[in-house]
Design an enzyme around this catalytic site. Structure first.
Site, PDB file in Angstrom:
ATOM      1  N   ASN A 561     111.764 -50.082   1.013  1.00 35.84           N
ATOM      2  CA  ASN A 561     111.481 -49.018   1.973  1.00 35.84           C
ATOM      3  C   ASN A 561     111.870 -49.457   3.380  1.00 35.84           C
ATOM      4  OD1 ASN A 561     109.379 -50.963   2.034  1.00 35.84           O
ATOM      5  ND2 ASN A 561     108.120 -49.534   3.184  1.00 35.84           N
ATOM      6  N   CYS A 563     110.108 -50.942   5.568  1.00 34.37           N
ATOM      7  CA  CYS A 563     109.542 -52.224   5.995  1.00 34.37           C
ATOM      8  C   CYS A 563     109.624 -53.297   4.919  1.00 34.37           C
ATOM      9  CB  CYS A 563     108.095 -52.026   6.438  1.00 34.37           C
ATOM     10  SG  CYS A 563     107.919 -50.798   7.750  1.00 34.37           S
ATOM     11  N   GLU A 565     108.498 -53.789   1.910  1.00 34.95           N
ATOM     12  CA  GLU A 565     107.418 -54.240   1.026  1.00 34.95           C
ATOM     13  C   GLU A 565     107.272 -53.379  -0.231  1.00 34.95           C
ATOM     14  OE1 GLU A 565     105.091 -51.226   3.506  1.00 34.95           O
ATOM     15  OE2 GLU A 565     106.919 -52.423   3.593  1.00 34.95           O
TER      16      GLU A 565
END
Length: 952
Positions: A561, A563, A565
């Site tokens: 995604n 970020c 994670e």
């Protein structure tokens, strides 16, 4: 002090009309204070005899000047005496001291204009008026302002001066000021002193609470009980919110009296100032600009918004509220924004795969806009799109490749921000075998054709293990167009390697039209070079993300995604969605160890809250709703890891920190999996549970063996455990799992700020710095460090100056003991190997990934190469930002740099940066990994002081 003995038989006329006798000693004292202020000599410290003699001479000249003034039977006025002081200071050549004295006069003139000065028992009418919202002007009430400041300082008098705050606030007032601006002046006066002592942060927070209460509750009489007021007005808040179409009608279905009775406004005292300012600016609901929520109303609104489908909704709402309001767990920002509202879009992240079809390309772009509108961070997989100059059958033309479409994605993110509350944010992923990969690496450069640049979009490499092996072997790498190798996108591990090598053979035989051979090490070097120059693309790995995925039976993880994670399957029919929240680790440390019982309780409740999001959530697209309801993934993460280490008395760069990373993540994983299994017993398993790794008895810790087998290389990671995992295995075998995925560690940039802990798994950025975000600039100081230094008797003005000079680092401050230095290492002082080792220990327990930032104070190509290879060898799935020290630092305008007499580390780094410039054309051709080009001066690399909070 040499007192001037000359006595003048004069009457002095005070400003209030009183007549007193002239005292030359008072003139001498005023002059001495001006000299002390200018030179920096504290009261009580001796002054050199030569300077004292000059002060005496100036005083004598002032007295003579007054003596020779034109006669007045009313006596000499105070202003005339002060004029004489100014004149004599300048005649003696002390211009800077005269300037200081003039400023002093101006400040005190303003104070007198604002204060109600006592004169023979009566009060002089104030000249300052306050402009109310109605436009009416009322006399400024100085007593009221003083009362509020003294109330905010109560209990903190040892470290905070209420009178200083009063005087500074006075200086900023003017006729026609509004009540809001008066509060702002008081808060600014407090927060400007936070660097002096963290207790000023508490003072600022208390003043900020007054602002919030005034807006949400109206004027509260000092004798009224705050808890009683909050409970009494709670139902009114719900009604006002519903009537203004800010809250859902479903909130009226609760027993509001029972809910109100559970409110605990005393918990507001736990907020740091910046946390309150942040929720005030962006989270508390408002109607026509007036906040209608207090912080506890805010937490309860979120709790009710997550509980309205529960059977006993009041009991669950109160349970959720108690977890949230005590800072044990915090839901992600979209949930905090939208829970309990008419559009409960509560999910954080959306992942999509773009098909090689013009209609679907622009459908995904449109979906991005809709998902971003409701505050979602986006991750797009673009590896399906055929490469530049590939054949287009329908038009018999040639493709322009993936780059022009990414420009459209970039501009869409700018045009549609996240609910008008924060910037739109998207990350595009591309696999490393794609023919357009080299242009993809250049997307964030500030040079070249701007039509082929995406300055506001994030990018990430999606790297197969085979590429890393080729880099290590200094082998060749083949780039393909996806339309000629269509199945590579969906393959990973050994099957990918076999198929990729088959396509290489076909290319050698002339059976593939478009391909290009390059040296793998050369491409890897370019990846690292661009990462250093521009901060992008990030380094993420395809194979560990897929091999260890619990959902390998029903699809493929094509990207992470925004970020890095979240690792979920995507397809044309499914846009992956994840619902996030984070455990506050420091809240679960007690008496020097992890409190397992409290953690179990928090995690169990939190998993229930996250699971509830899935059924309550508003889904902007059909594909998102389809995916989330079918697989029900959630992302339990953590924050405040650094704070937990402080509470344990452990430094980040230590084996103890690595062990705690292992222990704490094992415990979270253990209780989270049990919680999801318990929910499955109560509510049923998720739709695609059958055939998953869970169903096959493979837990995250077991999948490490699978990755090692697929990679064909040993993974260097300790795989020991401390808990009885047979309990978890038995529970899952009996009940199944409610959620396909349960754990992911997000950045928590904003929610950690709200509750006042370190972000996510991050080390302390600096012990003293200014944080910039959408709410403004805020001084931040490490409260625990200050407490430790106070206990050692080391916290004083010199220490504050040293911290400023050394940019919040302790290593070069000789006064500080070594154990304190090691405990409070900052991010760039912790070797990245420690961050990677801690992350690797966590990764073995995680079914998804973690937002892992890596820090390097003196980067080189070789160091970057070794760092990222270490992360891959340890089995990590993804990395996030690479943070390097810039060549310049904040100007130290309030620090006397001459007193230190040595060159600080930041100046050394500046010199080092100047020495790593090389010819960019030669960089790509050299096999020497020691060198890196200079960072682009305007490159949008990640700045930790920035507002990186797209998911959290």
């Amino acid at each position: 002090m040499t007192t001037v003995t000359t006595q003048v038989s004069l009457d002095v006329r005070k400003r209030d009309g009183r007549i007193t006798s002239f005292e030359s000693a008072r003139v001498e004292q005023a002059i001495e204070r001006a000299f002390r202020a200018e030179i920096g000599i504290a009261d009580g410290q001796p002054i050199e005899a030569a300077l004292q003699q000059q002060i005496a001479e100036i005083t004598t000249n002032v007295v003579n000047q007054i003596e020779n003034r034109p006669f007045s039977r009313d006596g000499v006025d105070v202003e005339t005496i002060q004029d004489a002081v100014e004149i004599q200071l300048m005649r003696h050549g002390h211009f800077s001291v005269a300037r200081r004295y003039i400023l002093y006069r101006e400040q005190h003139a303003k104070l007198r204009a604002l204060r109600a000065v006592e004169s023979e028992g009566t009060l002089q009418a104030p000249r300052i008026h306050v402009k109310m919202e109605t436009g009416e002007k009322q006399p400024f009430d100085a007593t009221r302002m003083r009362r509020r400041i003294y109330s905010a300082v109560r209990g903190l008098e040892q470290n905070c001066s209420a009178e200083e705050l009063v005087e500074e606030t006075y200086r900023t007032l003017y006729d026609g000021i509004t009540p809001q601006e008066i509060y702002r002046a008081m808060i600014l006066a407090s927060r400007s002193r936070i660097e002096r002592d963290p207790d000023y942060d508490t003072v600022a927070a208390r003043l900020m609470l007054m602002v919030i209460y005034n807006e949400a509750l109206g004027h509260i009489h000092p004798n009224e009980d705050l808890a009683e007021v909050c409970q009494r007005q709670f139902e009114d808040y719900i009604n006002v919110g519903i009537e203004a179409k800010r809250l859902s009608e479903k909130l009226r279905e609760f027993d509001l009296a029972k809910i109100a009775a559970a409110l605990r406004p005393e918990r507001d005292a736990a907020f740091p100032y910046l946390g309150l300012q942040t929720i005030y600016d962006r989270y508390l609901l408002h109607v026509e600009g007036r906040r209608i929520e207090t912080p506890q109303y805010f937490w309860m609104r979120v709790a009710m918004g997550l509980a309205w489908n529960e059977e006993d909704k009041e009991a669950r709402a109160i349970e959720f509220y108690n977890i949230l309001s005590t800072f044990r767990f915090t839901s992600a920002t979209p949930t905090l924004f939208n829970a309990g509202t008419l559009h409960p879009q509560l999910s954080s992240c959306y992942l999509s795969t773009v098909m090689d079809d013009l209609e679907h390309i622009f459908k995904v772009v449109g979906d991005n806009a809709m998902l971003s509108k409701w505050a979602g961070g986006l991750g797009n997989d673009w590896s399906n799109i055929r490469a530049t100059n590939a054949h287009i059958k329908g038009t018999n033309g040639q493709s322009q490749g993936v780059i022009p479409f990414l420009k459209v994605v970039n501009d869409t993110a700018i045009a549609v921000n996240q609910g008008g509350k924060r910037k739109g944010a998207v990350c595009s992923y591309l696999e490393s075998w794609h023919l357009d990969i080299e242009e993809f690496l250049d997307l964030r450069k500030n040079t070249g054709d701007d039509r082929r640049r995406t300055h506001d979009m994030h990018t990430a490499n999606w790297i197969p293990d085979l590429f890393m092996k080729r880099v290590r072997e200094n082998g060749q790498w083949t780039l393909f167009s996806p339309d000629e190798v269509p199945d590579l996108h969906d393959l990973y591990g050994k099957r990918f390697q076999e198929r990729y090598e088959h396509y290489e053979q076909l290319a050698d035989e002339g059976k593939i039209r478009m391909f290009r051979r390059i040296n793998a090490l050369e491409l890897w070097r370019k990846m690292l070079t661009r990462l250093f120059e521009t901060g992008h693309p990030w380094i993420t790995w395809k194979d560990p993300s897929n091999v260890r995925s619990p959902q390998d039976h029903v699809g493929v993880v094509h990207s992470s995604n925004l970020c890095t994670e979240i690792l979920l399957n995507t397809s044309k029919e499914e846009t992956a969605v994840c619902n996030l929240g984070s455990i506050n680790m420091v809240a679960h440390v007690k008496d020097g160890k992890l409190d397992h019982e409290k953690l179990r309780e928090t995690v169990t409740t939190a998993v229930r809250m996250l699971d509830n999001v899935i059924d309550i959530n508003y889904y902007p697209t059909a594909e998102a709703g389809n995916s989330n309801r079918k697989h029900r993934p959630v992302g339990m993460g953590l924050m405040g890891f650094q704070d937990a280490l402080y509470a344990l008395g452990v430094g980040y760069a230590s084996e103890e920190a690595v062990e705690f990373a292992d222990e704490s993540m094992e415990a979270i994983s253990y209780y989270a999996l049990l919680a999801s299994s318990s929910l499955a017993e109560e509510r049923g398993t998720y739709e695609t549970y059958k055939g998953s790794k869970w169903d096959r008895g493979i837990l995250p810790i077991d999948s490490m063996e699978v990755l090692e087998q697929e990679r064909g290389l040993p993974i260097d990671i300790d795989r020991s455990s401390k808990l009885d995992w047979q309990v978890v295995r038995d529970a899952i075998a009996k009940n199944g799992m409610r959620n396909s995925n349960v754990m992911a560690i997000a950045p928590t940039a904003t929610i950690s700020t709200i509750i006042g802990v370190a972000q996510s798994i991050e080390p302390t950025y600096k012990n003293l710095f200014v944080k910039s975000n959408l709410s403004g600039e805020f001084p931040q100081i490490n409260r625990r460090m200050v407490q430790d230094l106070k206990e050692l008797g080391l916290w004083d003005s010199d220490m504050i100056e040293s911290l400023k000079y050394y940019d919040g680092g302790l290593l070069e401050i000789d006064r500080i003991p070594d154990d304190i230095k090691q405990k409070y290492l900052t991010a760039f002082e912790v070797a990245p190997q420690w961050l990677i080792e801690c992350a690797a220990r966590r990764q073995k327990w995680l079914d998804m990934g973690q937002s892992l930032n890596l820090y390097m104070s003196e980067p080189s190509g070789k160091k970057l190469h070794e760092m990222y290879f270490l992360a891959w060898n340890k089995g990590l799935k993804t990395t996030y930002y690479l943070r390097t020290l810039s060549a310049t630092q904040v100007e130290k305008s309030t620090v006397d740099v001459n007193k230190f007499g040595i060159q600080p580390r930041w100046m050394k780094n500046q010199s080092a940066s100047a020495n790593i410039k090389v010819d960019r054309d030669k960089t790509a051709q050299s096999n020497d990994l020691d060198q890196l080009p200079e960072q682009q001066p305007e490159a949008k690399t990640c700045n930790l002081d920035g507002d990186c909070e797209s998911c959290q």
